[in-house]
Design an enzyme around this catalytic site. Structure first.
Site, mmCIF file in Angstrom:
data_model
loop_
_atom_site.group_PDB
_atom_site.id
_atom_site.type_symbol
_atom_site.label_atom_id
_atom_site.label_comp_id
_atom_site.label_asym_id
_atom_site.label_seq_id
_atom_site.Cartn_x
_atom_site.Cartn_y
_atom_site.Cartn_z
ATOM 1 N N LYS A 270 -10.451 0.112 10.576
ATOM 2 C CA LYS A 270 -10.700 -1.076 9.735
ATOM 3 C C LYS A 270 -11.126 -2.271 10.575
ATOM 4 O O LYS A 270 -11.436 -3.330 10.041
ATOM 5 C CB LYS A 270 -9.439 -1.437 8.951
ATOM 6 N N GLN B 56 -4.630 -5.173 7.117
ATOM 7 C CA GLN B 56 -5.643 -6.116 6.625
ATOM 8 C C GLN B 56 -5.562 -7.467 7.329
ATOM 9 O O GLN B 56 -6.272 -8.403 6.942
ATOM 10 C CB GLN B 56 -5.494 -6.310 5.099
ATOM 11 N N CYS C 252 -4.733 2.663 -3.581
ATOM 12 C CA CYS C 252 -3.461 3.115 -2.980
ATOM 13 C C CYS C 252 -2.352 2.094 -3.200
ATOM 14 O O CYS C 252 -1.523 1.870 -2.302
ATOM 15 C CB CYS C 252 -3.614 3.409 -1.487
ATOM 16 N N HIS D 29 0.862 -1.184 0.000
ATOM 17 C CA HIS D 29 0.000 0.000 0.000
ATOM 18 C C HIS D 29 0.904 1.242 0.000
ATOM 19 O O HIS D 29 2.014 1.191 0.541
ATOM 20 C CB HIS D 29 -0.839 -0.051 1.277
ATOM 21 N N ASP E 18 2.956 -4.733 8.159
ATOM 22 C CA ASP E 18 1.785 -3.878 7.967
ATOM 23 C C ASP E 18 0.557 -4.756 8.167
ATOM 24 O O ASP E 18 0.207 -5.559 7.302
ATOM 25 C CB ASP E 18 1.825 -3.259 6.559
HETATM 26 N N1 PMP Z 1 -1.705 -0.707 4.580
HETATM 27 C C1 PMP Z 1 -2.697 -1.440 4.055
HETATM 28 C C2 PMP Z 1 -2.414 -2.856 3.636
HETATM 29 C C3 PMP Z 1 -3.966 -0.892 3.926
HETATM 30 O O1 PMP Z 1 -4.955 -1.636 3.411
HETATM 31 C C4 PMP Z 1 -4.195 0.444 4.336
HETATM 32 C C5 PMP Z 1 -5.553 1.093 4.174
HETATM 33 N N2 PMP Z 1 -6.195 0.823 2.966
HETATM 34 C C6 PMP Z 1 -3.127 1.158 4.874
HETATM 35 C C7 PMP Z 1 -1.899 0.559 4.990
HETATM 36 C C8 PMP Z 1 -3.290 2.576 5.347
HETATM 37 O O2 PMP Z 1 -4.238 2.677 6.362
HETATM 38 P P1 PMP Z 1 -4.716 4.111 6.883
HETATM 39 O O3 PMP Z 1 -5.197 4.858 5.677
HETATM 40 O O4 PMP Z 1 -5.798 3.800 7.854
HETATM 41 O O5 PMP Z 1 -3.523 4.740 7.511
#
Ligand code: PMP
Length: 409
Positions: free
Chosen positions: A226, A203, A366, A123, A200
Site C-alpha cells: 500500500k 492507511q 473488509c 478492517h 493498525d
Molecule cells: N487494515 C487496514 C486499515 C487496511 O486498510 C488493510 C487493507 N485494506 C488491512 C488492515 C489489511 O492489509 P493486508 O491485506 O495487506 O494484510
C-alpha cells in the site's frame, strides 16, 4: 498542490496504460498502490546482479543480498522512528503481523477473561484474528463505538477500559471512513490501565509521517504493497522487551540459535519471528519505496492528499443522491472518499466507471461490522495517492453522473 504530480506520474509506468480505450484513472490506492520505477529497478537489480539466499552463504552474492536486506530493515526502522532496527519484524503483510500478535501475544501471554478493546471501524484483519483468539482462549472483546461523523468515541472508548484490559488495537486511519484518529490520547488512557496498544497503520504509513516513539504505541503494523512497495512484504514494529517476551509465531530454519534432537533455542529478535527464507527481494523493494517517499517528504504527501480529499469531498457533496461517509473535515480525513448513491448499487456504479477507465472499489472493503453498524451493506470508495490529479476527481464526478443518466436514476 505540494507535490509535482505530473513529474511523479512519469515514474509510474502503469499510469500510461489505457483501460477500455480511456487513460487509466486509478482511484483504488487504499487497496494497493502502484509502483514507481525505482522499486521495480531495485528488485530487478537484485535478481540480475546479486541474487542468493540471505544469512547463509559465505560468498559474494549472498553477502551482498544480506547487506541489502539488512539495509532495508534499517531504513524502515528509521522511517517509523523505531529506537532499534531489531524492533522491525518482516511479515507478509499487515494481516500476518496482526495474526502474529494474536498468536504470540494474545494466545501465548494472556489469560482467559482478559479483555481486548477494539473499535467498530476495524478492517477484518484487525477483527477476525481477535475473534478467533477470544473464541479459543476465552478472551473478552469489547468494541468502542463511533460518533455520528465516524470518529472513535473517546469517552465511550475510555469507559471500556478496566483492570482486565490487556490489549487495545485500532486503525490509525480507517480504510472506509477515512477517519484519522489521533492515537495519543487513546494510547495514554490504555497505558494508564496497563494495557498494550497495537496501531493498525495500513492507511497511515503510506500517507503521513509516523513516529512510533512519539505516538507511544507498543506495536505498529502495515503492508508494503500500500506504500509503493511490492506485495508479499509487511511490517511489524514492536518494542524490544515485548518482542523478546513473546514466543515465536512459526518455527523452522533461520529463526533458531541451536537445534538438537531434544529441542531448539530461538534466535534473537527479529529473526525469532522470521522462520524460513524471507521475502528479502520484496523487503529491498520496500526499502526503495521508502527512499522514494522520503524524497517526496511525508508532510508533503499528507498535504497533497489533504488538498485532494478536501476537493473530492466538496465536489462529491454536490452530486444528487450521494451520501458521503466519515468526517467531512479534511484535517481528520485521509485520502479516501466512501459514499453511497441513491438507488444505484456500488457494484453497478463501479462497473460503469470501469467502462470509462476509472477504477474505484465497491463492496464492504473488509469492514462488514462497520457497514452493519451504518445500516448498509456496501459503499463505493475512491482513494488517492501521490500520483492522483484533481482532474481524476473531476472524471470520477462525470462518471458518476454518467452512471446516473445511463441507469436513469
Ligand atoms: N487494515 C487496514 C486499515 C487496511 O486498510 C488493510 C487493507 N485494506 C488491512 C488492515 C489489511 O492489509 P493486508 O491485506 O495487506 O494484510
Amino acid at each position: 498542490m505540494t507535490l509535482d504530480t505530473q513529474r511523479i506520474r512519469a515514474d509510474f509506468p502503469i499510469l500510461s496504460e489505457t483501460v477500455h480505450g480511456h487513460p487509466v484513472t486509478f482511484l483504488d490506492s487504499a487497496a494497493s498502490s502502484q509502483k514507481p520505477l525505482a522499486v521495480l529497478q531495485a528488485m530487478d537489480d537484485v535478481y540480475r546482479h546479486r541474487y542468493a539466499n540471505v544469512h547463509r552463504g559465505v560468498y559474494l552474492f549472498s553477502d551482498e543480498a544480506t547487506q541489502c536486506y539488512d539495509a532495508a530493515r534499517a531504513k524502515i526502522a528509521a522511517f517509523f522512528g523505531a529506537r532499534e532496527t531489531e524492533e522491525i519484524v518482516f511479515t507478509r503483510n499487515a494481516t500476518e503481523s496482526l495474526n502474529l500478535l494474536a498468536y504470540s501475544y494474545a494466545r501465548a501471554l494472556l489469560q482467559p477473561g482478559d479483555e481486548i478493546v477494539l473499535t467498530e471501524l476495524e478492517h477484518h484483519a484487525n477483527f477476525v484474528p481477535w475473534l478467533e483468539a477470544a473464541r479459543t482462549h476465552g478472551l473478552v472483546l469489547k468494541f468502542a463505538p463511533l460518533t455520528k461523523d465516524g470518529r472513535i468515541d473517546e469517552v465511550q472508548f475510555a469507559s471500556l477500559l478496566g483492570p482486565r484490559t490487556r490489549l487495545v488495537s485500532f486503525a490509525h486511519v480507517s480504510n472506509v471512513l477515512g477517519t484519522i484518529t489521533d492515537p495519543r490520547p487513546l494510547i495514554e488512557r490504555a497505558h494508564a490501565v496497563g494495557a498494550k496498544v497495537i496501531l493498525d497503520g495500513c492507511q497511515s504509513a503510506p500517507h503521513m509521517p509516523v513516529d512510533v516513539q512519539a505516538l507511544g504505541c507498543d506495536f505498529y503494523v502495515c503492508s508494503g504493497h500500500k506504500m509503493l512497495g511490492p506485495t508479499g512484504i509487511g511490517v511489524l514494529y514492536g518494542r524490544r522487551e515485548l518482542l523478546e517476551a513473546m514466543p515465536p509465531f512459526m518455527t523452522g530454519g533461520d529463526m533458531i540459535s541451536h537445534v538438537g534432537f531434544d529441542g531448539a533455542r530461538w534466535a534473537d529478535i527479529p529473526l525469532k519471528f522470521e522462520a524460513g527464507t524471507p521475502a528479502f527481494v520484496e523487503a529491498i523493494g520496500l526499502g526503495a519505496a521508502i527512499d522514494y517517499l522520503q524524497a517526496l517528504g511525508m508532510h508533503n504527501v499528507r498535504a497533497h492528499e489533504r488538498a485532494l480529499t478536501a476537493y473530492a469531498l466538496e465536489r462529491l457533496s454536490t452530486v444528487r443522491g450521494l451520501r458521503l461517509l466519515g468526517p467531512l473535515d479534511p484535517d481528520v480525513h485521509g485520502g479516501v472518499a466512501s459514499f453511497t448513491l441513491e438507488r444505484i448499487h456500488p457494484h453497478d456504479l463501479a462497473s460503469l466507471l470501469d467502462e470509462q477507465g476509472i477504477a474505484v472499489r465497491a463492496g464492504h472493503h473488509c469492514a462488514q461490522p462497520l457497514h452493519a453498524r451504518l445500516g448498509i451493506t456496501a459503499t463505493a470508495r475512491a482513494s488517492f495517492y501521490v500520483y492522483t490529479l484533481p482532474e481524476e476527481i473531476d472524471r470520477l464526478i462525470d462518471g458518476i453522473e454518467y452512471a446516473q443518466r445511463v441507469l436513469k436514476r
